[in-house]
Design a protein around this motif. Sequence first.
Motif, PDB file in Angstrom:
ATOM      1  N   GLU A  74       0.730  -1.164  -0.059  1.00  0.00           N
ATOM      2  CA  GLU A  74      -0.089  -0.092   0.041  1.00  0.00           C
ATOM      3  C   GLU A  74       0.916   1.299   0.007  1.00  0.00           C
ATOM      4  OE1 GLU A  74      -3.277   2.099   2.868  1.00  0.00           O
ATOM      5  OE2 GLU A  74      -3.453  -0.178   2.705  1.00  0.00           O
ATOM      6  N   THR A  75       0.472   2.204  -0.891  1.00  0.00           N
ATOM      7  CA  THR A  75       1.371   3.392  -0.902  1.00  0.00           C
ATOM      8  C   THR A  75       0.620   4.612  -0.706  1.00  0.00           C
ATOM      9  OG1 THR A  75       0.782   3.352  -3.478  1.00  0.00           O
ATOM     10  CG2 THR A  75       2.852   2.507  -2.762  1.00  0.00           C
ATOM     11  N   THR A  76       0.962   5.890  -0.332  1.00  0.00           N
ATOM     12  CA  THR A  76       0.388   6.988  -0.332  1.00  0.00           C
ATOM     13  C   THR A  76       1.181   8.216  -1.214  1.00  0.00           C
ATOM     14  OG1 THR A  76       1.593   8.156   1.477  1.00  0.00           O
ATOM     15  CG2 THR A  76      -0.319   6.569   2.019  1.00  0.00           C
ATOM     16  N   GLY A  77       0.559   9.543  -1.334  1.00  0.00           N
ATOM     17  CA  GLY A  77       1.331  10.467  -2.017  1.00  0.00           C
ATOM     18  C   GLY A  77       2.555  10.545  -1.310  1.00  0.00           C
ATOM     19  N   ALA A  78       2.765  10.373  -0.259  1.00  0.00           N
ATOM     20  CA  ALA A  78       4.246  10.725   0.310  1.00  0.00           C
ATOM     21  C   ALA A  78       5.060   9.312   0.265  1.00  0.00           C
ATOM     22  CB  ALA A  78       3.935  10.974   1.618  1.00  0.00           C
ATOM     23  N   SER A  79       4.823   8.373  -0.223  1.00  0.00           N
ATOM     24  CA  SER A  79       5.462   7.162  -0.502  1.00  0.00           C
ATOM     25  C   SER A  79       6.515   7.439  -1.548  1.00  0.00           C
ATOM     26  CB  SER A  79       4.723   6.039  -0.831  1.00  0.00           C
ATOM     27  OG  SER A  79       3.703   5.433   0.178  1.00  0.00           O
ATOM     28  N   ALA A  80       7.699   6.519  -1.315  1.00  0.00           N
ATOM     29  CA  ALA A  80       8.931   6.469  -2.213  1.00  0.00           C
ATOM     30  C   ALA A  80       8.451   5.600  -3.144  1.00  0.00           C
ATOM     31  CB  ALA A  80      10.115   6.056  -1.460  1.00  0.00           C
ATOM     32  N   THR A  81       8.902   5.964  -4.360  1.00  0.00           N
ATOM     33  CA  THR A  81       8.630   4.982  -5.580  1.00  0.00           C
ATOM     34  C   THR A  81       8.820   3.514  -5.326  1.00  0.00           C
ATOM     35  OG1 THR A  81       9.444   6.876  -7.072  1.00  0.00           O
ATOM     36  CG2 THR A  81       9.414   4.513  -7.989  1.00  0.00           C
ATOM     37  N   VAL A  82       7.957   2.870  -5.826  1.00  0.00           N
ATOM     38  CA  VAL A  82       8.000   1.259  -5.479  1.00  0.00           C
ATOM     39  C   VAL A  82       8.156   0.621  -6.764  1.00  0.00           C
ATOM     40  CG1 VAL A  82       6.809  -0.491  -4.730  1.00  0.00           C
ATOM     41  CG2 VAL A  82       6.385   1.567  -3.709  1.00  0.00           C
ATOM     42  N   LYS A 115      -2.827  -1.202 -13.163  1.00  0.00           N
ATOM     43  CA  LYS A 115      -3.951  -0.967 -12.376  1.00  0.00           C
ATOM     44  C   LYS A 115      -3.679   0.003 -11.058  1.00  0.00           C
ATOM     45  CE  LYS A 115      -7.739  -3.412 -11.991  1.00  0.00           C
ATOM     46  NZ  LYS A 115      -8.326  -4.728 -11.640  1.00  0.00           N
ATOM     47  N   ALA A 116      -4.186   0.858 -10.849  1.00  0.00           N
ATOM     48  CA  ALA A 116      -4.188   1.409  -9.568  1.00  0.00           C
ATOM     49  C   ALA A 116      -5.436   0.883  -8.743  1.00  0.00           C
ATOM     50  CB  ALA A 116      -4.437   3.214  -9.666  1.00  0.00           C
ATOM     51  N   ILE A 117      -5.208   0.598  -7.463  1.00  0.00           N
ATOM     52  CA  ILE A 117      -6.246   0.137  -6.658  1.00  0.00           C
ATOM     53  C   ILE A 117      -6.560   0.990  -5.414  1.00  0.00           C
ATOM     54  CG2 ILE A 117      -6.622  -2.112  -4.935  1.00  0.00           C
ATOM     55  CD1 ILE A 117      -6.022  -2.901  -8.296  1.00  0.00           C
ATOM     56  N   ASP A 118      -7.596   1.310  -5.151  1.00  0.00           N
ATOM     57  CA  ASP A 118      -8.272   1.914  -4.107  1.00  0.00           C
ATOM     58  C   ASP A 118      -8.163   1.287  -2.947  1.00  0.00           C
ATOM     59  OD1 ASP A 118      -9.748   4.054  -3.028  1.00  0.00           O
ATOM     60  OD2 ASP A 118     -11.500   2.578  -2.781  1.00  0.00           O
ATOM     61  N   THR A 119      -7.462   1.960  -1.950  1.00  0.00           N
ATOM     62  CA  THR A 119      -7.297   1.247  -0.780  1.00  0.00           C
ATOM     63  C   THR A 119      -8.026   1.898   0.592  1.00  0.00           C
ATOM     64  OG1 THR A 119      -5.284   2.648  -0.312  1.00  0.00           O
ATOM     65  CG2 THR A 119      -5.164   0.328  -1.351  1.00  0.00           C
ATOM     66  N   ASP A 120      -8.578   3.163   0.309  1.00  0.00           N
ATOM     67  CA  ASP A 120      -9.245   3.902   1.323  1.00  0.00           C
ATOM     68  C   ASP A 120     -10.698   4.017   1.153  1.00  0.00           C
ATOM     69  OD1 ASP A 120      -9.262   5.736  -0.515  1.00  0.00           O
ATOM     70  OD2 ASP A 120      -8.051   6.965   1.111  1.00  0.00           O
ATOM     71  N   GLY A 121     -11.086   3.653   0.355  1.00  0.00           N
ATOM     72  CA  GLY A 121     -12.658   3.819  -0.275  1.00  0.00           C
ATOM     73  C   GLY A 121     -13.032   5.152  -0.795  1.00  0.00           C
ATOM     74  N   SER A 122     -11.943   6.154  -0.845  1.00  0.00           N
ATOM     75  CA  SER A 122     -12.326   7.317  -1.118  1.00  0.00           C
ATOM     76  C   SER A 122     -11.785   7.596  -2.533  1.00  0.00           C
ATOM     77  CB  SER A 122     -11.775   8.540  -0.373  1.00  0.00           C
ATOM     78  OG  SER A 122     -11.889   9.637  -0.900  1.00  0.00           O
ATOM     79  N   HIS A 167      -5.184   8.289  -7.874  1.00  0.00           N
ATOM     80  CA  HIS A 167      -4.549   8.445  -9.314  1.00  0.00           C
ATOM     81  C   HIS A 167      -3.369   7.656  -9.426  1.00  0.00           C
ATOM     82  CE1 HIS A 167      -2.152  11.350  -6.826  1.00  0.00           C
ATOM     83  NE2 HIS A 167      -1.010  10.966  -7.697  1.00  0.00           N
ATOM     84  N   ALA A 168      -2.700   7.554 -10.664  1.00  0.00           N
ATOM     85  CA  ALA A 168      -1.551   6.700 -10.661  1.00  0.00           C
ATOM     86  C   ALA A 168      -0.462   7.384 -11.668  1.00  0.00           C
ATOM     87  CB  ALA A 168      -1.824   5.267 -11.272  1.00  0.00           C
ATOM     88  N   ASP A 169       0.721   7.073 -11.307  1.00  0.00           N
ATOM     89  CA  ASP A 169       1.550   7.779 -12.267  1.00  0.00           C
ATOM     90  C   ASP A 169       2.439   6.712 -12.781  1.00  0.00           C
ATOM     91  OD1 ASP A 169       3.441   9.711 -13.483  1.00  0.00           O
ATOM     92  OD2 ASP A 169       3.881  10.536 -11.199  1.00  0.00           O
ATOM     93  N   TRP A 170       2.698   6.572 -13.726  1.00  0.00           N
ATOM     94  CA  TRP A 170       3.529   5.417 -14.560  1.00  0.00           C
ATOM     95  C   TRP A 170       4.485   6.007 -15.507  1.00  0.00           C
ATOM     96  CZ3 TRP A 170       1.948   0.657 -12.812  1.00  0.00           C
ATOM     97  CH2 TRP A 170       0.807   0.586 -12.196  1.00  0.00           C
ATOM     98  N   PRO A 171       5.239   6.982 -15.132  1.00  0.00           N
ATOM     99  CA  PRO A 171       6.308   7.648 -16.170  1.00  0.00           C
ATOM    100  C   PRO A 171       7.457   6.971 -16.465  1.00  0.00           C
ATOM    101  CG  PRO A 171       6.592   8.431 -13.890  1.00  0.00           C
ATOM    102  CD  PRO A 171       5.243   7.657 -13.760  1.00  0.00           C
ATOM    103  N   ALA A 172       7.860   5.753 -15.918  1.00  0.00           N
ATOM    104  CA  ALA A 172       8.883   5.265 -15.887  1.00  0.00           C
ATOM    105  C   ALA A 172       8.506   3.631 -16.276  1.00  0.00           C
ATOM    106  CB  ALA A 172      10.074   5.161 -15.006  1.00  0.00           C
ATOM    107  N   SER A 173       7.425   3.301 -16.675  1.00  0.00           N
ATOM    108  CA  SER A 173       6.738   2.143 -17.199  1.00  0.00           C
ATOM    109  C   SER A 173       7.655   1.759 -18.539  1.00  0.00           C
ATOM    110  CB  SER A 173       5.411   1.885 -17.562  1.00  0.00           C
ATOM    111  OG  SER A 173       4.650   2.086 -16.216  1.00  0.00           O
TER     112      SER A 173
END
Length: 62
Positions: A16-24, A39-46, A51-57
């Motif tokens: 699980e990641t947040t906006g403050a998480s390091a790149t995984v 896919k970006a998976i919703d983890t908190d129901g909100s 959003h997802a950021d896939w710039p180095a895919s």
Amino acid sequence: MFRFETDGEVRWTSPETTGASATVPGAGDATGARYVRPKAIDTDGSKSVDHADWPASRFRCG
């Protein structure tokens, strides 16, 4: 949380990641797959700010 699927089969799931998480970094074997889906998976129901950021895919074939 991020997920990599091929032909509907989960190949990799991030912790699980947040906006403050390091790149995984992640990797999954797509050998023989016809469809690849990141896919970006919703983890908190909100769903208001998910959003997802896939710039180095990258996909490597062969």
